[in-house]
Every structure is written in C-alpha cells, then in structure tokens.
Scaffold this motif. Structure first.
Motif, PDB file in Angstrom:
ATOM      1  N   TYR A 117      34.116  -8.067  30.587  1.00 20.43           N
ATOM      2  CA  TYR A 117      33.809  -8.266  29.166  1.00 20.43           C
ATOM      3  C   TYR A 117      33.498  -6.956  28.447  1.00 20.43           C
ATOM      4  O   TYR A 117      32.575  -6.240  28.844  1.00 20.43           O
ATOM      5  CB  TYR A 117      32.620  -9.227  29.076  1.00 20.43           C
ATOM      6  N   ALA A 147      35.991 -14.361  25.882  1.00 21.68           N
ATOM      7  CA  ALA A 147      34.604 -14.798  26.062  1.00 21.68           C
ATOM      8  C   ALA A 147      34.207 -15.795  24.985  1.00 21.68           C
ATOM      9  O   ALA A 147      33.468 -16.750  25.261  1.00 21.68           O
ATOM     10  CB  ALA A 147      33.665 -13.596  26.049  1.00 21.68           C
ATOM     11  N   VAL A 152      30.805 -17.964  25.768  1.00 18.79           N
ATOM     12  CA  VAL A 152      29.859 -17.064  26.414  1.00 18.79           C
ATOM     13  C   VAL A 152      28.792 -16.629  25.415  1.00 18.79           C
ATOM     14  O   VAL A 152      29.096 -16.218  24.305  1.00 18.79           O
ATOM     15  CB  VAL A 152      30.602 -15.837  27.001  1.00 18.79           C
ATOM     16  N   GLU A 157      27.518 -14.505  32.906  1.00 21.25           N
ATOM     17  CA  GLU A 157      27.582 -15.967  32.919  1.00 21.25           C
ATOM     18  C   GLU A 157      28.597 -16.367  33.970  1.00 21.25           C
ATOM     19  O   GLU A 157      29.558 -15.637  34.219  1.00 21.25           O
ATOM     20  CB  GLU A 157      27.992 -16.535  31.555  1.00 21.25           C
ATOM     21  N   LYS A 170      27.965 -24.506  34.029  1.00 26.13           N
ATOM     22  CA  LYS A 170      27.836 -23.167  33.459  1.00 26.13           C
ATOM     23  C   LYS A 170      26.438 -22.639  33.759  1.00 26.13           C
ATOM     24  O   LYS A 170      25.447 -23.297  33.478  1.00 26.13           O
ATOM     25  CB  LYS A 170      28.043 -23.218  31.947  1.00 26.13           C
TER      26      LYS A 170
END
Length: 195
Positions: A117, A147, A152, A157, A170
């Motif tokens: 990310y 994401a 997110v 995560e 999650k």
C-alpha cells in the motif's frame, strides 16, 4: 443587594461554567468510547461480499526463489482460502506482524498474498529483503485505489477470503500472537470448513 442583581450574578456564573461542563461531558464520552471495545473488530460492509475484482501488478523487481513474485489476480481467490494482508514498509506495526505472517505462510491449506500500500518499490523490496517474503503473490497499490475498494481503514489489515471468493473476515491492525490464536485462526478454520 436586590434579587435582580443576585439572579444576574447566578446567570453569569452559569454562562462561565457552561463551556467547562460541556468539555468535561465530551471528554467523558470520548474516554468511554475509547475503552469500549476492540478496535480490530471494526465492522466491514464487505463481509460476505465477493472480494474486489481488481487485479494488481507485481511490485517491480521483487523476486522469490530466483523468480519474479507475481502480482494479484482476483481470479486466484476462487477455489482457495486466501489471506490478503495489506502492508507497507513505512508502517511500524507491519514490521511487528512479520513473525505471524511467516507462521501463516507455512500453513499449506491457505494462500497468503500481500497488497503493498502506497509504497515505493525500492522500499518494499528492502522490507521483504530484511524480513523475508511470506507471500505467494504481492500486488502493488501505489495510489491506494485498490485499498479503497477493499475498504481499508489503514495498514496493516488482513482479510480472510473463502473458497467462494467472498470476504469471510477482516482484521484491522497488526496480527499478534493473541489475535492470531483467538480470532484469525478460528476465522481461517471456519473458511476452510465451508464448502
């Protein structure tokens, strides 16, 4: 002193005290909410829905066992129980969860993939070079668009994707020894047991 003067003095004192009273009430509410639960249990609107279909290119130059590490192909989620870990080299908790990711990578019943990310390829390669590569595939998300599709909140995560390609669980925040045993492994076992 007349009763009018005494009444005006009381109102003035009340007006002076009102901001303090409001501040204390708001502070008490924030403190209550702060201790009211586990932040890793944030609800996700995507639970039970199909995993995002965005395929991601590999992190440039990332190799494993002398071969380029592939990017993420959404079609690979079907038929496998997959853990998708969203991480970045600049994320301090991401460094902390590496031992748990290494442990998970040894479980041949699941496929572990990463979404890198908002990171630079050089930094991502250094991170993997320092800690090792637990991922079967790593997709680059340099602008954070994927994401957003995954919902997110921040890194790290981790998502559990069932064999049906749907998001089963999650975990917000780093994988720790405690939440690995208490919540993540039970979610993985449940996904493995589902037909």
């Amino acid at each position: 002193m007349t009763s009018e003067t005494a009444g005006g003095g009381m109102r003035r004192k009340l007006l002076v005290a009102l901001p303090l009273i409001l501040f204390l009430a708001l502070a008490a509410l924030f403190l209550y909410r702060l201790g009211a639960g586990d932040p890793s249990r944030l609800p996700s609107a995507l639970i039970g829905r199909e995993a995002p279909q965005a395929s991601l290119p590999p992190v440039a130059g990332l190799v494993q066992d002398g071969k380029p590490t592939p990017g993420i192909n959404a079609a690979d989620f079907k038929g496998n129980v997959t853990l998708v870990n969203v991480w970045a080299s600049w994320c301090v908790p991401c460094h902390d969860e590496v031992p748990q990711l290494e442990e998970l990578s040894k479980d041949k019943r699941i496929r572990l993939v990463g979404i890198n990310y908002k990171d630079q390829p050089d930094n991502a390669r250094r991170f993997i070079g320092r800690y090792g590569n637990p991922f079967a595939a790593v997709g680059a998300d340099p602008n954070g668009r994927a994401a957003i599709e995954w919902g997110v909140y921040g890194v790290p995560e981790t998502f559990v994707i069932g064999r049906d390609g749907r998001i089963a669980y999650k975990l917000v925040g780093p994988i720790t020894e405690q939440n690995l045993k208490a919540v993540l492994m039970p979610a993985i076992e449940k996904a493995l047991a589902a037909k």
